[in-house]
Structures are given as structure tokens and as C-alpha cells.
Design a protein around this motif. Structure first.
Motif, PDB file in Angstrom:
ATOM      1  N   LEU A 106     -28.804 -37.073  25.122  1.00 31.08           N
ATOM      2  CA  LEU A 106     -28.955 -35.816  25.848  1.00 31.08           C
ATOM      3  C   LEU A 106     -30.365 -35.250  25.761  1.00 31.08           C
ATOM      4  CD1 LEU A 106     -25.589 -34.078  24.939  1.00 31.08           C
ATOM      5  CD2 LEU A 106     -26.322 -34.742  27.216  1.00 31.08           C
ATOM      6  N   LEU A 107     -31.162 -35.750  24.813  1.00 33.09           N
ATOM      7  CA  LEU A 107     -32.544 -35.293  24.679  1.00 33.09           C
ATOM      8  C   LEU A 107     -33.525 -36.158  25.466  1.00 33.09           C
ATOM      9  CD1 LEU A 107     -33.036 -34.255  20.932  1.00 33.09           C
ATOM     10  CD2 LEU A 107     -33.351 -32.834  22.970  1.00 33.09           C
ATOM     11  N   MET A 108     -33.058 -37.259  26.046  1.00 31.95           N
ATOM     12  CA  MET A 108     -33.945 -38.211  26.683  1.00 31.95           C
ATOM     13  C   MET A 108     -33.951 -38.019  28.199  1.00 31.95           C
ATOM     14  SD  MET A 108     -34.841 -39.528  23.852  1.00 31.95           S
ATOM     15  CE  MET A 108     -35.890 -40.892  24.385  1.00 31.95           C
ATOM     16  N   SER A 109     -35.150 -38.094  28.780  1.00 31.76           N
ATOM     17  CA  SER A 109     -35.319 -37.946  30.223  1.00 31.76           C
ATOM     18  C   SER A 109     -36.135 -39.112  30.768  1.00 31.76           C
ATOM     19  CB  SER A 109     -36.049 -36.637  30.555  1.00 31.76           C
ATOM     20  OG  SER A 109     -35.332 -35.519  30.086  1.00 31.76           O
ATOM     21  N   GLN A 160     -39.980 -28.026  35.873  1.00 32.16           N
ATOM     22  CA  GLN A 160     -38.848 -27.199  36.291  1.00 32.16           C
ATOM     23  C   GLN A 160     -37.515 -27.844  35.969  1.00 32.16           C
ATOM     24  OE1 GLN A 160     -39.145 -24.104  37.289  1.00 32.16           O
ATOM     25  NE2 GLN A 160     -41.384 -24.248  37.219  1.00 32.16           N
ATOM     26  N   GLN A 161     -37.410 -29.147  36.135  1.00 29.18           N
ATOM     27  CA  GLN A 161     -36.176 -29.845  35.793  1.00 29.18           C
ATOM     28  C   GLN A 161     -36.491 -31.282  35.414  1.00 29.18           C
ATOM     29  OE1 GLN A 161     -33.323 -30.398  38.935  1.00 29.18           O
ATOM     30  NE2 GLN A 161     -34.871 -30.850  40.480  1.00 29.18           N
ATOM     31  N   THR A 162     -35.553 -31.891  34.693  1.00 19.86           N
ATOM     32  CA  THR A 162     -35.737 -33.258  34.238  1.00 19.86           C
ATOM     33  C   THR A 162     -34.639 -34.138  34.820  1.00 19.86           C
ATOM     34  OG1 THR A 162     -34.407 -32.914  32.243  1.00 19.86           O
ATOM     35  CG2 THR A 162     -36.770 -32.434  32.103  1.00 19.86           C
ATOM     36  N   PHE A 163     -34.886 -35.450  34.792  1.00 22.13           N
ATOM     37  CA  PHE A 163     -33.892 -36.431  35.203  1.00 22.13           C
ATOM     38  C   PHE A 163     -33.329 -37.059  33.940  1.00 22.13           C
ATOM     39  CE2 PHE A 163     -37.208 -37.056  38.699  1.00 22.13           C
ATOM     40  CZ  PHE A 163     -36.776 -35.930  39.369  1.00 22.13           C
ATOM     41  N   PRO A 164     -32.097 -36.682  33.569  1.00 24.03           N
ATOM     42  CA  PRO A 164     -31.569 -37.087  32.257  1.00 24.03           C
ATOM     43  C   PRO A 164     -31.265 -38.575  32.167  1.00 24.03           C
ATOM     44  CG  PRO A 164     -30.401 -35.183  33.165  1.00 24.03           C
ATOM     45  CD  PRO A 164     -31.191 -35.780  34.272  1.00 24.03           C
ATOM     46  N   THR A 212     -41.956 -37.189  39.132  1.00 27.09           N
ATOM     47  CA  THR A 212     -42.551 -38.183  38.254  1.00 27.09           C
ATOM     48  C   THR A 212     -41.464 -38.969  37.527  1.00 27.09           C
ATOM     49  OG1 THR A 212     -44.480 -36.762  37.897  1.00 27.09           O
ATOM     50  CG2 THR A 212     -44.121 -38.534  36.307  1.00 27.09           C
ATOM     51  N   VAL A 213     -41.639 -40.286  37.429  1.00 23.07           N
ATOM     52  CA  VAL A 213     -40.716 -41.146  36.697  1.00 23.07           C
ATOM     53  C   VAL A 213     -41.505 -41.891  35.628  1.00 23.07           C
ATOM     54  CG1 VAL A 213     -39.158 -43.119  36.834  1.00 23.07           C
ATOM     55  CG2 VAL A 213     -39.153 -41.409  38.656  1.00 23.07           C
ATOM     56  N   PHE A 214     -41.011 -41.873  34.398  1.00 23.31           N
ATOM     57  CA  PHE A 214     -41.682 -42.509  33.274  1.00 23.31           C
ATOM     58  C   PHE A 214     -41.250 -43.964  33.132  1.00 23.31           C
ATOM     59  CE2 PHE A 214     -41.541 -37.987  32.169  1.00 23.31           C
ATOM     60  CZ  PHE A 214     -42.878 -37.753  31.898  1.00 23.31           C
ATOM     61  N   ASP A 215     -42.158 -44.773  32.609  1.00 21.20           N
ATOM     62  CA  ASP A 215     -41.817 -46.161  32.337  1.00 21.20           C
ATOM     63  C   ASP A 215     -40.785 -46.265  31.226  1.00 21.20           C
ATOM     64  OD1 ASP A 215     -43.710 -46.723  34.224  1.00 21.20           O
ATOM     65  OD2 ASP A 215     -45.062 -47.819  32.890  1.00 21.20           O
ATOM     66  N   GLN A 216     -40.870 -45.352  30.254  1.00 18.69           N
ATOM     67  CA  GLN A 216     -39.921 -45.303  29.147  1.00 18.69           C
ATOM     68  C   GLN A 216     -39.350 -43.896  29.042  1.00 18.69           C
ATOM     69  OE1 GLN A 216     -38.997 -47.953  27.362  1.00 18.69           O
ATOM     70  NE2 GLN A 216     -40.442 -49.287  28.472  1.00 18.69           N
ATOM     71  N   PRO A 217     -38.057 -43.760  28.710  1.00 23.61           N
ATOM     72  CA  PRO A 217     -37.482 -42.417  28.566  1.00 23.61           C
ATOM     73  C   PRO A 217     -38.260 -41.589  27.556  1.00 23.61           C
ATOM     74  CG  PRO A 217     -35.758 -44.085  28.561  1.00 23.61           C
ATOM     75  CD  PRO A 217     -37.058 -44.824  28.472  1.00 23.61           C
ATOM     76  N   GLN A 218     -38.382 -40.299  27.853  1.00 21.19           N
ATOM     77  CA  GLN A 218     -39.146 -39.383  27.011  1.00 21.19           C
ATOM     78  C   GLN A 218     -38.210 -38.387  26.337  1.00 21.19           C
ATOM     79  OE1 GLN A 218     -42.626 -39.730  26.616  1.00 21.19           O
ATOM     80  NE2 GLN A 218     -42.017 -41.651  27.614  1.00 21.19           N
ATOM     81  N   ARG A 219     -38.542 -38.053  25.091  1.00 22.51           N
ATOM     82  CA  ARG A 219     -37.709 -37.134  24.317  1.00 22.51           C
ATOM     83  C   ARG A 219     -38.151 -35.690  24.529  1.00 22.51           C
ATOM     84  NH1 ARG A 219     -37.710 -34.322  19.538  1.00 22.51           N
ATOM     85  NH2 ARG A 219     -35.683 -34.209  18.463  1.00 22.51           N
ATOM     86  N   ALA A 220     -37.168 -34.806  24.671  1.00 19.86           N
ATOM     87  CA  ALA A 220     -37.386 -33.352  24.685  1.00 19.86           C
ATOM     88  C   ALA A 220     -38.457 -32.939  25.691  1.00 19.86           C
ATOM     89  CB  ALA A 220     -37.731 -32.848  23.285  1.00 19.86           C
ATOM     90  N   VAL A 221     -38.241 -33.291  26.942  1.00 19.33           N
ATOM     91  CA  VAL A 221     -39.090 -32.792  28.028  1.00 19.33           C
ATOM     92  C   VAL A 221     -38.582 -31.399  28.370  1.00 19.33           C
ATOM     93  CG1 VAL A 221     -39.904 -33.179  30.370  1.00 19.33           C
ATOM     94  CG2 VAL A 221     -39.505 -35.128  28.847  1.00 19.33           C
ATOM     95  N   LEU A 275     -35.561 -26.999  23.609  1.00 19.42           N
ATOM     96  CA  LEU A 275     -35.012 -28.344  23.510  1.00 19.42           C
ATOM     97  C   LEU A 275     -35.698 -29.135  22.391  1.00 19.42           C
ATOM     98  CD1 LEU A 275     -34.633 -29.456  27.240  1.00 19.42           C
ATOM     99  CD2 LEU A 275     -32.898 -28.515  25.717  1.00 19.42           C
ATOM    100  N   GLY A 276     -34.894 -29.853  21.643  1.00 20.49           N
ATOM    101  CA  GLY A 276     -35.423 -30.644  20.541  1.00 20.49           C
ATOM    102  C   GLY A 276     -35.546 -29.888  19.245  1.00 20.49           C
ATOM    103  N   GLN A 277     -35.284 -28.582  19.256  1.00 20.22           N
ATOM    104  CA  GLN A 277     -35.434 -27.770  18.057  1.00 20.22           C
ATOM    105  C   GLN A 277     -34.408 -28.150  17.007  1.00 20.22           C
ATOM    106  OE1 GLN A 277     -35.716 -23.550  18.816  1.00 20.22           O
ATOM    107  NE2 GLN A 277     -34.888 -23.004  16.809  1.00 20.22           N
ATOM    108  N   ARG A 278     -34.872 -28.210  15.769  1.00 17.76           N
ATOM    109  CA  ARG A 278     -34.003 -28.525  14.638  1.00 17.76           C
ATOM    110  C   ARG A 278     -33.871 -27.342  13.695  1.00 17.76           C
ATOM    111  NH1 ARG A 278     -35.296 -33.094   9.947  1.00 17.76           N
ATOM    112  NH2 ARG A 278     -33.756 -32.341   8.430  1.00 17.76           N
ATOM    113  N   GLN A 279     -34.974 -26.684  13.397  1.00 20.64           N
ATOM    114  CA  GLN A 279     -34.968 -25.600  12.429  1.00 20.64           C
ATOM    115  C   GLN A 279     -34.326 -24.336  13.016  1.00 20.64           C
ATOM    116  OE1 GLN A 279     -35.945 -26.165   9.318  1.00 20.64           O
ATOM    117  NE2 GLN A 279     -36.566 -28.258   9.840  1.00 20.64           N
TER     118      GLN A 279
END
Length: 374
Positions: free
Chosen positions: A279-282, A359-363, A329-338, A238-242
Motif C-alpha cells: 500500500l506504500l508503493m506507487s 496530486q495523485q499516485t498510481f498504486p 509519470t511512470v517509474f521504472d521501479q515502484p517507489q515508496r511513500a510518494v 504517508l510512510g510515517q512511523r513515529q
């Protein structure tokens, strides 16, 4: 501990472990070195030459006038670390072999080997601090924030920390190199090791394809438009560009594409344009395979900080619930590419209290059910 403790120092051939031995010797402790052979499949000068590393370790021991032992943990590494990582890649996850190597090899097989040599105490060149307070061991970040490696050590519990020390925890990397040069170590300016633990830097996809059969399939947008072909979802994260090789197709702008999901059962790789695509933010995650430095989980809800990858700044969060083997766990701010398969590591200020495998993220979007994205 007595003023003169007997230590076995894990010597990798690098400057950090060499200076760890030097510092302990200068403190008056009895020191021996141990060089670990953990990878034998294709040990060549092109990648990770154990013979070259061993030569540096021998030079350090000769300079310090201490004995050097050589142990072969290649079987344990293959069974406990590498094979596990292959299973995770096949699931579509992205594992962290460095963390697993610390847990299963450096602070398990190594400790057991040291005990067979007649000592209960080991030392390594990790940048972290192990502090004992009232009979309990605490793991803290290193003083050198740029080199701190506590993220990779969160699996260590009281048994391991009672037997381990990290002499570099109070030192800056620049100081370590200066001490190595003053001591006459040949490796004082040697480049820091990178790549897979004990395997070295590799062209990732060709290396992994020797162990996982490539299974080409479609690269699709979230709307289902096919924009290219992939070589197997195991080879992407996830998050890969190259390495996507799709350019500005599908009638879109020329902006870069990023992997935003992997549908492993259907062998689809999902991509979208935009570094911070929704779609990259959790907003949160669930982790299993939990390890707590204190030997027991903290009370919840717990407001703390977390890192979901090594170089990420600590992020404020709340650990809402912990069961026998799951932390939500819930973040205060959405996180990229978890990334599932990587580790989330929890901190209370500078103290590392533990973590687990994601194991899984909350999108931060509503597409995951519709498109089957993990």
C-alpha cells in the motif's frame, strides 16, 4: 555581464550565504546584503530568532565592509506560503514550504526588492549551478552532491535565473566552512538551519494544531480493524512511523506500523505493518502546478530521472504525457511513500528541467478503490 556586477546577496545569518557574499566580493563585484524578516508570529530564541540571525548577518557585513538592508516580507510569507500550506494540510496533503518560499519570496519578493534598490541581480547561498548557454539559462545540480539543493529550485524560470547566481554551486560544504573561518565570520561553525523555511524546527503536531483544529478519529488497518485513535489526518503523512502510539495491536506481530493512506473525507488514518508494504508503493503519479526551467514543457514521452523528495536518489522514469497543467509519470521501479502535496522534480542527467506538485499516485496494489485510500 560586465566584470563588475552589482549584487544584492540574501544573508540569512548562516554560513552559506555569508560565503556567497565573500566569493562575489573577491571576484570584484559590488556587493550589498539583504536580511529578510519573514516570520513574526512567535519569533523566540527557542525556535527561529530573527534577531540572532540578524546579528550574524551584521557581523558578516561589517567584516566585508558592505551595507546591509533589512526587509520585512512577513505579510507576503504568510499570504503566499504559510496560508497555502495550511490549505494543503487541511486537504490531507503534505506541502513543501521550502519550495514555495523560494518561488514566492526569495526569487520573487526579493528580486523585486533588489530592483527597487537599483540592481537586477541577486545571489543566495543555495548549492546549485546556474549556467547560461546561447541566451538560455540552465539549472544544474551542485558539485557537492550531498548538499545539492536544485530540488528546491525547480520553480525558477528564465526571468529568475537571468537575475540570480549561486556562488556555492562549485564548492563543497567543507570548503565553505573553511573559507568562513579564514574570513573571520562568527558563524563559520554554526549549525545548518533545518525545519520549516523561516520558521525553524518545531514539534510539528503542537505547532500545526495552533492553526488547524485537531479532529480525532480512528486508526484502521486496510481490513477495517480499528487499532487506535489519531489526532487529525492533517498531522500525519504517508510512510510515517513515529507518533502513531499503537504498538503491536490487532493481533499482529510487534513489527512497526506505518501510515499507508489517509481517508480525509471520512477522517480515517489507514496503517499497516511493514516498511515496504504494497500500500506504500506507487508505480507512477500525476503532478500539477508545473514549472519548467526553459519556460516550456519538454516533448513526451521523455525518459529522464525524478525525485519525489529531497534526499531521495534520482529514479529513472518516463514522463508519458504533459498537458497544460498535468504531467503523468511512470517509474521504472515502484517507489515508496510518494506523498501528495510534495513535489516531483525532473532531471536529465545533472540538469534540473522542472517539476510539479504531486496530486495523485498510481498504486502498486488493488486496495485503493475498495478502501477509499488517497
Amino acid at each position: 555581464m560586465s566584470p563588475r556586477t552589482r549584487y544584492i546577496v540574501g544573508l540569512s545569518g548562516g554560513v552559506d550565504s555569508a560565503v556567497a557574499a565573500l566569493l562575489l566580493l573577491e571576484q570584484g563585484h559590488a556587493i550589498q546584503g539583504l536580511f529578510m524578516r519573514n516570520w513574526e508570529d512567535d519569533d523566540t530564541a527557542t525556535y527561529c530568532s530573527a534577531e540572532q540571525d540578524l546579528a550574524y548577518a551584521k557581523q558578516v557585513c561589517a567584516q566585508l565592509d558592505i551595507p546591509l538592508h533589512v526587509a520585512n516580507f512577513a505579510h507576503e510569507y504568510r499570504a503566499e506560503v504559510f496560508d497555502h500550506c495550511l490549505r494543503e494540510y487541511r486537504r490531507g496533503h503534505t506541502p513543501n514550504p521550502d519550495i514555495l518560499c523560494n518561488q514566492r519570496i526569495k526569487f520573487h519578493a526579493f528580486i523585486n526588492y533588489a530592483q527597487r534598490l537599483g540592481t537586477d541581480h541577486i545571489a543566495t547561498g543555495h548549492y546549485a549551478r546556474n549556467i547560461e548557454r546561447h541566451g538560455t539559462y540552465h539549472l544544474f545540480k551542485a558539485k557537492d552532491a550531498d548538499k545539492d539543493q536544485s530540488y528546491f529550485l525547480y520553480t525558477l524560470g528564465q526571468r529568475q535565473l537571468a537575475r540570480a547566481t549561486f556562488p556555492l554551486g562549485e564548492h563543497a560544504k567543507s570548503t565553505v566552512r573553511a573559507l568562513a573561518e579564514q574570513a573571520g565570520f562568527d558563524n563559520f561553525d554554526r549549525k545548518d538551519s533545518t525545519g520549516i523555511c523561516f520558521i525553524g524546527e518545531r514539534a510539528f503536531r503542537p505547532f500545526l494544531s495552533r492553526y488547524i483544529q485537531p479532529t480525532p478519529g480512528p486508526i484502521e488497518t486496510p481490513e477495517g480493524v480499528v487499532v487506535g485513535r489519531h489526532q487529525g489526518v492533517s498531522f500525519y503523512t504517508l510512510g510515517q512511523r513515529q507518533g502513531l502510539e499503537i504498538g503491536g495491536r490487532a493481533g499482529r506481530s510487534g513489527k512497526p506500523w506505518y501510515v499507508v493512506g489517509k481517508d480525509t473525507p471520512a477522517n480515517r488514518l489507514i496503517v499497516a505493518q511493514g516498511h515496504d508494504h504494497p500500500l506504500l508503493m506507487s508505480v507512477g503519479l500525476e503532478a500539477t502546478e508545473l514549472c519548467w526551467v526553459a519556460g516550456r514543457p519538454p516533448s513526451t514521452p521523455l525518459r529522464c530521472f525524478a525525485k519525489t523528495r529531497y534526499r531521495q536518489p534520482s529514479q529513472s522514469c518516463v514522463v508519458e504525457a504533459i498537458t497544460a497543467d498535468c504531467a503523468r509519470t511512470v517509474f521504472d521501479q515502484p517507489q515508496r511513500a510518494v506523498v501528495p502535496g510534495q513535489s516531483v522534480v525532473f532531471y536529465c542527467d545533472e540538469e534540473c528541467i522542472g517539476g510539479g506538485v504531486i496530486q495523485q499516485t498510481f498504486p502498486w496494489h488493488t486496495h485503493e478503490t475498495r478502501y477509499g485510500i488517497a
